[in-house]
Design a protein around this motif. Sequence first.
Motif, PDB file in Angstrom:
ATOM      1  N   ALA A 185       0.911  -1.137  -0.038  1.00 18.93           N
ATOM      2  CA  ALA A 185      -0.010  -0.010  -0.099  1.00 18.93           C
ATOM      3  C   ALA A 185       0.882   1.256  -0.034  1.00 18.93           C
ATOM      4  CB  ALA A 185      -0.906   0.028   1.352  1.00 18.93           C
ATOM      5  N   TYR A 186       0.772   2.196  -0.946  1.00 20.40           N
ATOM      6  CA  TYR A 186       1.400   3.369  -1.080  1.00 20.40           C
ATOM      7  C   TYR A 186       0.487   4.627  -0.548  1.00 20.40           C
ATOM      8  CZ  TYR A 186       4.852   0.747  -3.758  1.00 20.40           C
ATOM      9  OH  TYR A 186       5.828  -0.243  -4.087  1.00 20.40           O
ATOM     10  N   ASP A 187       1.027   5.261   0.242  1.00 19.62           N
ATOM     11  CA  ASP A 187       0.056   6.615   0.694  1.00 19.62           C
ATOM     12  C   ASP A 187       0.471   7.687  -0.157  1.00 19.62           C
ATOM     13  OD1 ASP A 187      -1.873   7.499   2.386  1.00 19.62           O
ATOM     14  OD2 ASP A 187      -0.585   8.306   3.986  1.00 19.62           O
ATOM     15  N   ASN A 188      -0.639   8.787  -0.199  1.00 16.52           N
ATOM     16  CA  ASN A 188      -0.335   9.950  -0.535  1.00 16.52           C
ATOM     17  C   ASN A 188      -0.070   9.730  -2.208  1.00 16.52           C
ATOM     18  OD1 ASN A 188       1.815  10.277   1.933  1.00 16.52           O
ATOM     19  ND2 ASN A 188       0.009  11.478   1.815  1.00 16.52           N
ATOM     20  N   THR A 189      -0.928   9.038  -3.006  1.00 19.73           N
ATOM     21  CA  THR A 189      -0.793   9.145  -4.269  1.00 19.73           C
ATOM     22  C   THR A 189      -1.536   9.889  -4.928  1.00 19.73           C
ATOM     23  OG1 THR A 189      -2.168   6.770  -4.343  1.00 19.73           O
ATOM     24  CG2 THR A 189       0.114   6.465  -4.381  1.00 19.73           C
ATOM     25  N   LEU A 190      -2.441  10.659  -4.462  1.00 21.69           N
ATOM     26  CA  LEU A 190      -3.325  11.911  -5.096  1.00 21.69           C
ATOM     27  C   LEU A 190      -2.480  13.188  -4.627  1.00 21.69           C
ATOM     28  CD1 LEU A 190      -6.840  10.559  -4.813  1.00 21.69           C
ATOM     29  CD2 LEU A 190      -5.484  10.572  -6.829  1.00 21.69           C
ATOM     30  N   TRP A 191      -1.574  13.045  -3.607  1.00 20.01           N
ATOM     31  CA  TRP A 191      -1.073  14.261  -3.295  1.00 20.01           C
ATOM     32  C   TRP A 191      -1.508  15.622  -3.310  1.00 20.01           C
ATOM     33  CZ3 TRP A 191       2.878  14.001  -0.411  1.00 20.01           C
ATOM     34  CH2 TRP A 191       3.900  14.933  -0.437  1.00 20.01           C
ATOM     35  N   LEU A 192      -2.523  15.582  -2.367  1.00 21.24           N
ATOM     36  CA  LEU A 192      -3.303  16.641  -2.260  1.00 21.24           C
ATOM     37  C   LEU A 192      -4.152  16.997  -3.237  1.00 21.24           C
ATOM     38  CD1 LEU A 192      -1.449  16.911   0.605  1.00 21.24           C
ATOM     39  CD2 LEU A 192      -1.987  19.401   0.285  1.00 21.24           C
ATOM     40  N   GLY A 193      -4.339  16.173  -4.313  1.00 25.72           N
ATOM     41  CA  GLY A 193      -5.070  16.381  -5.642  1.00 25.72           C
ATOM     42  C   GLY A 193      -4.362  17.006  -6.577  1.00 25.72           C
ATOM     43  N   SER A 194      -3.116  17.457  -6.461  1.00 21.15           N
ATOM     44  CA  SER A 194      -2.330  18.108  -7.297  1.00 21.15           C
ATOM     45  C   SER A 194      -1.998  17.199  -8.658  1.00 21.15           C
ATOM     46  CB  SER A 194      -0.912  18.562  -6.610  1.00 21.15           C
ATOM     47  OG  SER A 194      -0.104  17.243  -6.389  1.00 21.15           O
ATOM     48  N   VAL A 195      -2.128  16.098  -8.626  1.00 22.92           N
ATOM     49  CA  VAL A 195      -1.449  15.209  -9.820  1.00 22.92           C
ATOM     50  C   VAL A 195      -2.702  15.360 -10.662  1.00 22.92           C
ATOM     51  CG1 VAL A 195      -0.553  13.328  -8.365  1.00 22.92           C
ATOM     52  CG2 VAL A 195      -3.222  13.216  -8.560  1.00 22.92           C
ATOM     53  N   ALA A 196      -3.914  15.935 -10.589  1.00 22.66           N
ATOM     54  CA  ALA A 196      -5.091  16.306 -11.470  1.00 22.66           C
ATOM     55  C   ALA A 196      -5.008  17.505 -12.165  1.00 22.66           C
ATOM     56  CB  ALA A 196      -6.490  15.930 -10.658  1.00 22.66           C
ATOM     57  N   TYR A 197      -3.948  18.424 -11.795  1.00 24.68           N
ATOM     58  CA  TYR A 197      -3.772  19.739 -12.032  1.00 24.68           C
ATOM     59  C   TYR A 197      -2.581  20.075 -12.930  1.00 24.68           C
ATOM     60  CZ  TYR A 197      -7.234  20.474  -8.340  1.00 24.68           C
ATOM     61  OH  TYR A 197      -8.250  20.483  -7.520  1.00 24.68           O
ATOM     62  N   LYS A 198      -2.456  21.125 -13.766  1.00 29.32           N
ATOM     63  CA  LYS A 198      -1.563  21.310 -14.375  1.00 29.32           C
ATOM     64  C   LYS A 198      -0.615  22.519 -13.828  1.00 29.32           C
ATOM     65  CE  LYS A 198      -3.670  20.444 -19.016  1.00 29.32           C
ATOM     66  NZ  LYS A 198      -3.881  20.908 -20.341  1.00 29.32           N
ATOM     67  N   GLN A 199       0.490  22.697 -14.155  1.00 29.74           N
ATOM     68  CA  GLN A 199       1.163  23.714 -13.387  1.00 29.74           C
ATOM     69  C   GLN A 199       0.960  24.896 -13.401  1.00 29.74           C
ATOM     70  OE1 GLN A 199       4.347  22.593 -11.584  1.00 29.74           O
ATOM     71  NE2 GLN A 199       4.058  24.629 -10.676  1.00 29.74           N
ATOM     72  N   ASP A 200       0.238  25.268 -14.668  1.00 29.28           N
ATOM     73  CA  ASP A 200      -0.239  26.600 -14.671  1.00 29.28           C
ATOM     74  C   ASP A 200      -1.419  27.108 -14.284  1.00 29.28           C
ATOM     75  OD1 ASP A 200      -2.052  25.289 -16.346  1.00 29.28           O
ATOM     76  OD2 ASP A 200      -1.250  26.290 -18.331  1.00 29.28           O
ATOM     77  N   GLU A 201      -2.068  26.004 -13.288  1.00 32.43           N
ATOM     78  CA  GLU A 201      -3.218  26.355 -12.472  1.00 32.43           C
ATOM     79  C   GLU A 201      -2.948  26.406 -11.091  1.00 32.43           C
ATOM     80  OE1 GLU A 201      -6.927  23.653 -14.313  1.00 32.43           O
ATOM     81  OE2 GLU A 201      -5.038  22.414 -13.725  1.00 32.43           O
ATOM     82  N   TYR A 202      -1.565  26.671 -10.906  1.00 33.82           N
ATOM     83  CA  TYR A 202      -1.041  26.915  -9.331  1.00 33.82           C
ATOM     84  C   TYR A 202      -1.900  28.006  -8.690  1.00 33.82           C
ATOM     85  CZ  TYR A 202       1.637  28.226  -5.313  1.00 33.82           C
ATOM     86  OH  TYR A 202       2.156  28.281  -4.366  1.00 33.82           O
ATOM     87  N   GLU A 203      -2.086  29.073  -9.281  1.00 33.74           N
ATOM     88  CA  GLU A 203      -2.607  30.396  -8.758  1.00 33.74           C
ATOM     89  C   GLU A 203      -3.747  29.970  -8.293  1.00 33.74           C
ATOM     90  OE1 GLU A 203      -2.160  34.002 -10.641  1.00 33.74           O
ATOM     91  OE2 GLU A 203       0.082  33.814 -10.518  1.00 33.74           O
ATOM     92  N   LYS A 204      -4.724  29.340  -9.136  1.00 32.77           N
ATOM     93  CA  LYS A 204      -6.296  28.974  -8.983  1.00 32.77           C
ATOM     94  C   LYS A 204      -6.201  28.072  -8.019  1.00 32.77           C
ATOM     95  CE  LYS A 204      -9.986  26.448 -11.150  1.00 32.77           C
ATOM     96  NZ  LYS A 204     -10.505  25.639 -12.509  1.00 32.77           N
ATOM     97  N   HIS A 205      -5.204  27.268  -7.478  1.00 34.62           N
ATOM     98  CA  HIS A 205      -5.055  26.230  -6.341  1.00 34.62           C
ATOM     99  C   HIS A 205      -4.106  26.772  -5.270  1.00 34.62           C
ATOM    100  CE1 HIS A 205      -8.100  23.713  -8.485  1.00 34.62           C
ATOM    101  NE2 HIS A 205      -7.359  23.994  -9.680  1.00 34.62           N
ATOM    102  N   SER A 206      -3.790  27.841  -4.989  1.00 32.71           N
ATOM    103  CA  SER A 206      -2.861  28.522  -4.339  1.00 32.71           C
ATOM    104  C   SER A 206      -2.800  27.814  -2.926  1.00 32.71           C
ATOM    105  CB  SER A 206      -2.829  29.804  -4.526  1.00 32.71           C
ATOM    106  OG  SER A 206      -3.931  30.467  -4.055  1.00 32.71           O
ATOM    107  N   LYS A 207      -3.834  27.225  -2.306  1.00 32.59           N
ATOM    108  CA  LYS A 207      -4.022  26.708  -0.964  1.00 32.59           C
ATOM    109  C   LYS A 207      -2.911  25.526  -0.769  1.00 32.59           C
ATOM    110  CE  LYS A 207      -8.089  25.474  -0.906  1.00 32.59           C
ATOM    111  NZ  LYS A 207      -9.547  24.945  -0.583  1.00 32.59           N
ATOM    112  N   MET A 208      -2.595  25.085  -1.997  1.00 34.20           N
ATOM    113  CA  MET A 208      -1.222  24.040  -1.833  1.00 34.20           C
ATOM    114  C   MET A 208      -0.051  24.579  -1.814  1.00 34.20           C
ATOM    115  SD  MET A 208      -2.641  21.453  -5.045  1.00 34.20           S
ATOM    116  CE  MET A 208      -4.355  21.137  -5.186  1.00 34.20           C
ATOM    117  N   PRO A 209       0.820  24.238  -0.828  1.00 30.15           N
ATOM    118  CA  PRO A 209       1.963  24.762  -0.795  1.00 30.15           C
ATOM    119  C   PRO A 209       2.850  24.351  -1.719  1.00 30.15           C
ATOM    120  CG  PRO A 209       1.449  23.170   1.264  1.00 30.15           C
ATOM    121  CD  PRO A 209       0.446  22.951  -0.070  1.00 30.15           C
TER     122      PRO A 209
END
Length: 241
Positions: free
Chosen positions: A176-200
């Motif tokens: 079992a591997y934990d954190n494989t959605l990594w706060l949902g960031s795996v579904a977003y593109k890098q240029d969407e960072y500002e839209k999801h800025s709550k992510m460190p």
Amino acid sequence: MAVSSLNHKSLIVHDPILEYILEENAYPKEHEQLKELREITVKKYEKKSVMNVPVDEAQFLSMLLKIMNAKKTMEIGVFTGYSLLGTALALPDDGQITAIDLDIEAYETGLPFIQKAGVEHKINFIQSDAFLVLNDLVNGEEKSSFDFIFVDAQKEDYMKFHEKVMELVKIGGIIAYDNTLWLGSVAYKQDEYEKHSKMPESVWRNRDYVIQFNSFLASNPQIESSLLSIGDGLTLCRRLY
């Protein structure tokens, strides 16, 4: 208890749904020592407390271990030991857990609760770099001997961990591997960072490792795998050969 006080790390499930899952299902059946350990971890480590698995994930893993009739397990990455204690409670009295982490101070935070629960005898805690221990086990008499292995460590090393633990888990056993959605960031593109800025920023720095690892598992013929949207993402891998 409000979700915010748990510092739950999932951005996958909306807060009202998550609160319902925790308040109506997970918390009422949480073992007393697990509850105490969770609360002291939040108090002592605050934001860092998200390094422990959430309650619903721990209960899912506990049920899985019981269904498997697992007796010999391993945990790579322990922190204060919430998932470790949950595993120890799920295993039979003669069960064995090899637990590996460099941070013995965090483990000792959880140790009194492990002792109070009466399951310390099931745990062999090793303060070490995990790869040193894994190499020793692979080179020893431990190949294909573990029923279940839980990995919650550095994401950039998941590929290397997989190579090692595949030698140690039984055919038909589970990794079992934990954190494989990594706060949902795996579904977003890098240029969407500002839209999801709550992510460190640290989340974005490591997301590519998780994406690459997920792709690797999805196409690996040696395993049957399933990525679950529980906690911060949990991937179960069943060794086929």
